[in-house]
Design a protein around this motif. Structure first.
Motif, short mmCIF file in Angstrom:
data_model
loop_
_atom_site.label_atom_id
_atom_site.label_comp_id
_atom_site.label_asym_id
_atom_site.label_seq_id
_atom_site.Cartn_x
_atom_site.Cartn_y
_atom_site.Cartn_z
N PHE A 135 2.21 -12.62 -12.43
CA PHE A 135 2.36 -11.17 -12.38
C PHE A 135 3.38 -10.76 -13.44
CE2 PHE A 135 0.79 -11.93 -8.06
CZ PHE A 135 -0.17 -10.92 -7.96
N ASP A 136 3.16 -9.60 -14.03
CA ASP A 136 4.14 -9.07 -14.97
C ASP A 136 5.33 -8.48 -14.24
OD1 ASP A 136 2.80 -9.27 -17.72
OD2 ASP A 136 1.23 -8.37 -16.49
N ALA A 137 5.10 -7.95 -13.04
CA ALA A 137 6.18 -7.35 -12.27
C ALA A 137 5.72 -7.17 -10.83
CB ALA A 137 6.59 -5.99 -12.86
N GLY A 138 6.68 -6.87 -9.96
CA GLY A 138 6.38 -6.57 -8.57
C GLY A 138 7.12 -5.31 -8.16
N VAL A 139 6.72 -4.74 -7.04
CA VAL A 139 7.40 -3.56 -6.48
C VAL A 139 7.77 -3.88 -5.04
CG1 VAL A 139 7.20 -1.14 -5.85
CG2 VAL A 139 6.15 -1.96 -7.96
N ARG A 140 9.05 -3.80 -4.73
CA ARG A 140 9.54 -4.06 -3.37
C ARG A 140 10.75 -3.18 -3.12
NH1 ARG A 140 5.28 -5.75 -2.94
NH2 ARG A 140 4.53 -7.82 -2.33
N LEU A 141 11.16 -3.12 -1.85
CA LEU A 141 12.39 -2.40 -1.51
C LEU A 141 13.58 -3.07 -2.18
CD1 LEU A 141 11.85 -1.72 2.30
CD2 LEU A 141 11.48 -0.16 0.40
N GLY A 142 14.58 -2.28 -2.52
CA GLY A 142 15.73 -2.79 -3.25
C GLY A 142 16.40 -3.97 -2.58
N GLU A 143 16.47 -3.94 -1.25
CA GLU A 143 17.14 -5.03 -0.52
C GLU A 143 16.38 -6.34 -0.59
OE1 GLU A 143 15.35 -4.16 3.95
OE2 GLU A 143 17.25 -3.24 3.37
N SER A 144 15.10 -6.27 -0.99
CA SER A 144 14.26 -7.47 -1.02
C SER A 144 14.17 -8.11 -2.39
CB SER A 144 12.84 -7.12 -0.54
OG SER A 144 12.86 -6.50 0.74
N VAL A 145 14.70 -7.46 -3.40
CA VAL A 145 14.57 -7.98 -4.77
C VAL A 145 15.59 -9.09 -5.00
CG1 VAL A 145 14.74 -7.40 -7.22
CG2 VAL A 145 13.73 -5.77 -5.62
N ASP B 201 0.82 -1.21 0.00
CA ASP B 201 0.00 0.00 0.00
C ASP B 201 0.86 1.27 0.00
OD1 ASP B 201 0.98 -0.43 2.53
OD2 ASP B 201 -0.94 -0.24 3.56
N HIS B 202 1.97 1.24 0.74
CA HIS B 202 2.85 2.40 0.78
C HIS B 202 3.50 2.65 -0.57
CE1 HIS B 202 6.84 4.38 1.80
NE2 HIS B 202 5.93 5.29 2.09
N ALA B 203 3.94 1.60 -1.25
CA ALA B 203 4.53 1.76 -2.57
C ALA B 203 3.52 2.34 -3.56
CB ALA B 203 5.05 0.42 -3.08
N LEU B 204 2.27 1.88 -3.46
CA LEU B 204 1.23 2.39 -4.35
C LEU B 204 1.02 3.89 -4.14
CD1 LEU B 204 -1.10 1.76 -6.41
CD2 LEU B 204 -2.57 1.62 -4.39
N ASP B 205 0.81 4.28 -2.89
CA ASP B 205 0.46 5.68 -2.60
C ASP B 205 1.62 6.63 -2.77
OD1 ASP B 205 -2.08 4.87 -2.08
OD2 ASP B 205 -1.95 5.03 0.09
N SER B 206 2.82 6.21 -2.38
CA SER B 206 3.94 7.13 -2.36
C SER B 206 4.66 7.26 -3.69
CB SER B 206 4.95 6.72 -1.28
OG SER B 206 5.52 5.44 -1.59
N VAL B 207 4.63 6.19 -4.51
CA VAL B 207 5.42 6.19 -5.74
C VAL B 207 4.59 5.84 -6.98
CG1 VAL B 207 7.39 5.18 -6.94
CG2 VAL B 207 7.52 5.59 -4.48
N VAL B 208 3.92 4.71 -6.93
CA VAL B 208 3.35 4.15 -8.15
C VAL B 208 2.13 4.91 -8.66
CG1 VAL B 208 2.28 2.09 -9.17
CG2 VAL B 208 4.29 1.87 -7.68
N TRP B 209 1.15 5.11 -7.79
CA TRP B 209 -0.11 5.70 -8.25
C TRP B 209 0.04 7.13 -8.79
CZ3 TRP B 209 -3.96 3.93 -10.48
CH2 TRP B 209 -5.19 4.57 -10.53
N PRO B 210 0.80 8.01 -8.13
CA PRO B 210 0.98 9.35 -8.71
C PRO B 210 1.59 9.33 -10.11
CG PRO B 210 1.71 9.31 -6.43
CD PRO B 210 1.47 7.89 -6.82
N LYS B 211 2.48 8.38 -10.39
CA LYS B 211 3.09 8.29 -11.71
C LYS B 211 2.21 7.55 -12.71
CE LYS B 211 7.90 8.29 -10.05
NZ LYS B 211 9.19 7.56 -10.07
N LEU B 212 1.36 6.67 -12.20
CA LEU B 212 0.56 5.82 -13.07
C LEU B 212 -0.68 6.53 -13.61
CD1 LEU B 212 1.02 2.96 -14.05
CD2 LEU B 212 -0.43 2.14 -12.18
N LYS B 213 -1.26 7.41 -12.83
CA LYS B 213 -2.51 8.05 -13.24
C LYS B 213 -2.41 8.76 -14.59
CE LYS B 213 -3.28 10.17 -9.28
NZ LYS B 213 -3.94 11.04 -8.26
N PRO B 214 -1.40 9.60 -14.83
CA PRO B 214 -1.34 10.25 -16.15
C PRO B 214 -1.10 9.26 -17.30
CG PRO B 214 0.62 10.75 -14.83
CD PRO B 214 -0.36 10.11 -13.91
N VAL B 215 -0.42 8.15 -17.03
CA VAL B 215 -0.20 7.15 -18.07
C VAL B 215 -1.51 6.51 -18.48
CG1 VAL B 215 0.90 4.94 -18.59
CG2 VAL B 215 2.16 6.67 -17.33
N LEU B 216 -2.34 6.15 -17.51
CA LEU B 216 -3.62 5.52 -17.81
C LEU B 216 -4.55 6.48 -18.55
CD1 LEU B 216 -4.23 3.60 -14.47
CD2 LEU B 216 -3.32 2.72 -16.62
#
Length: 298
Positions: A141-151, A102-117
């Protein structure tokens, strides 16, 4: 016994349309002998004659006509679908599935994704919110989003956000009643709001660092969540100390509803990365999503 392959059925249809092995072979781009051999193999596998051959022409038998009526619409459908899939390589269309927190969605992904859609209405995105470490290949899944240390090391990883901190916060009322911890070890005497990692099945051990000294503290309290926003609400309600991403608690800190504790012990974590198995054969739609999310602040 193996059934006829797709080439044999396609070539049979072309021979029937052209009424000539010579013309059909030229249209396909194979030797006439190769084409004749393929049709004989097809007839042998089916155990029935499909074409009547004369010195002047070739015509389908009654069985051949029946087979044509069966395969023609299906072969056309397959051809159309292949053309559609091929066009998706270059045209931004299709469905993309992502797993993220949820944090990745709100802080990074969704703000960047809205104009693309908004710009690409034919791109569809499915966002699955959880804190688990999904197997993106097995779960399609086509991709995932996680902290760098977890990839995982065998994944392609693209940074999509800056590094950030976890911070310990509590309400002024809680701190007035219970006191303010000055060292991470003091937390064992406090009521804390826990975070459960679903993939590990255990409660998160809070990670701290100062002057090269790293500590992990297992805390206890009345409530546990798998959602940072619920933890913040519980902290504002005076239910204990929470350990949450700094950016999503900034408004509560600015308003005085929450206060920082152990600020000098709060470490910086690798930012979020988009990860996926391979660069090969990615759709144009997926590449647009990757480019839109890519962090360009460095």
């Amino acid at each position: 016994m193996a059934g006829p392959d797709l080439n044999q059925l396609t070539w049979f249809q072309i021979v029937a349309e052209e009424r000539s092995f010579t013309k059909a072979a030229a249209r396909i781009g194979v030797a006439q002998s190769t084409l004749s051999h393929a049709i004989r193999q097809l007839e042998t596998r089916l155990g029935i004659r499909l074409l009547t051959r004369t010195t002047r022409s070739v015509a389908p038998t009654a069985a051949g006509e029946r087979l044509l009526q069966t395969i023609m619409p299906r072969l056309a459908e397959i051809e159309q679908e292949i053309e559609s899939l091929t066009s998706m390589r270059d045209r931004p269309a299709g469905s993309i599935r992502l797993t993220l927190s949820d944090h990745a969605l709100d802080s990074v992904v969704w703000p960047k994704l809205k104009p693309v859609l908004a710009a690409y209405p034919e791109i569809k995105v499915e966002l699955i919110l959880d804190s688990t470490f999904r197997n993106i290949v097995e779960e399609r899944f086509d991709a995932g989003v996680r902290l760098g240390e977890s990839v995982e090391k065998d994944m392609i990883a693209v940074r999509i956000g800056p590094d950030w901190r976890l911070v310990a916060v509590a309400s002024p009322g809680y701190l007035a009643e219970r006191g303010r911890p000055v060292h991470p070890k003091d937390l064992v005497a406090h009521t804390c709001i826990n975070m459960r990692h679903e993939s590990a099945g255990s409660l998160y051990a809070w990670e701290f660092e100062k002057d090269g000294q790293a500590l992990r503290v297992r805390v206890d309290g009345q409530v546990a969540f798998n959602n940072s926003y619920a933890m913040i609400d519980a902290a504002v309600s005076g239910l204990g100390i929470a350990y949450v991403p700094e950016d999503i608690v900034a408004a509560n800190l600015a308003s005085g509803r929450l206060e920082l504790v152990l600020d000098d012990w709060s470490p910086t974590f690798d930012g979020y990365f988009l990860y996926y198995p391979s660069r090969r054969q990615n759709l144009a739609a997926f590449q647009i999503i990757v480019d839109a999310l890519r962090d360009r602040t460095a």
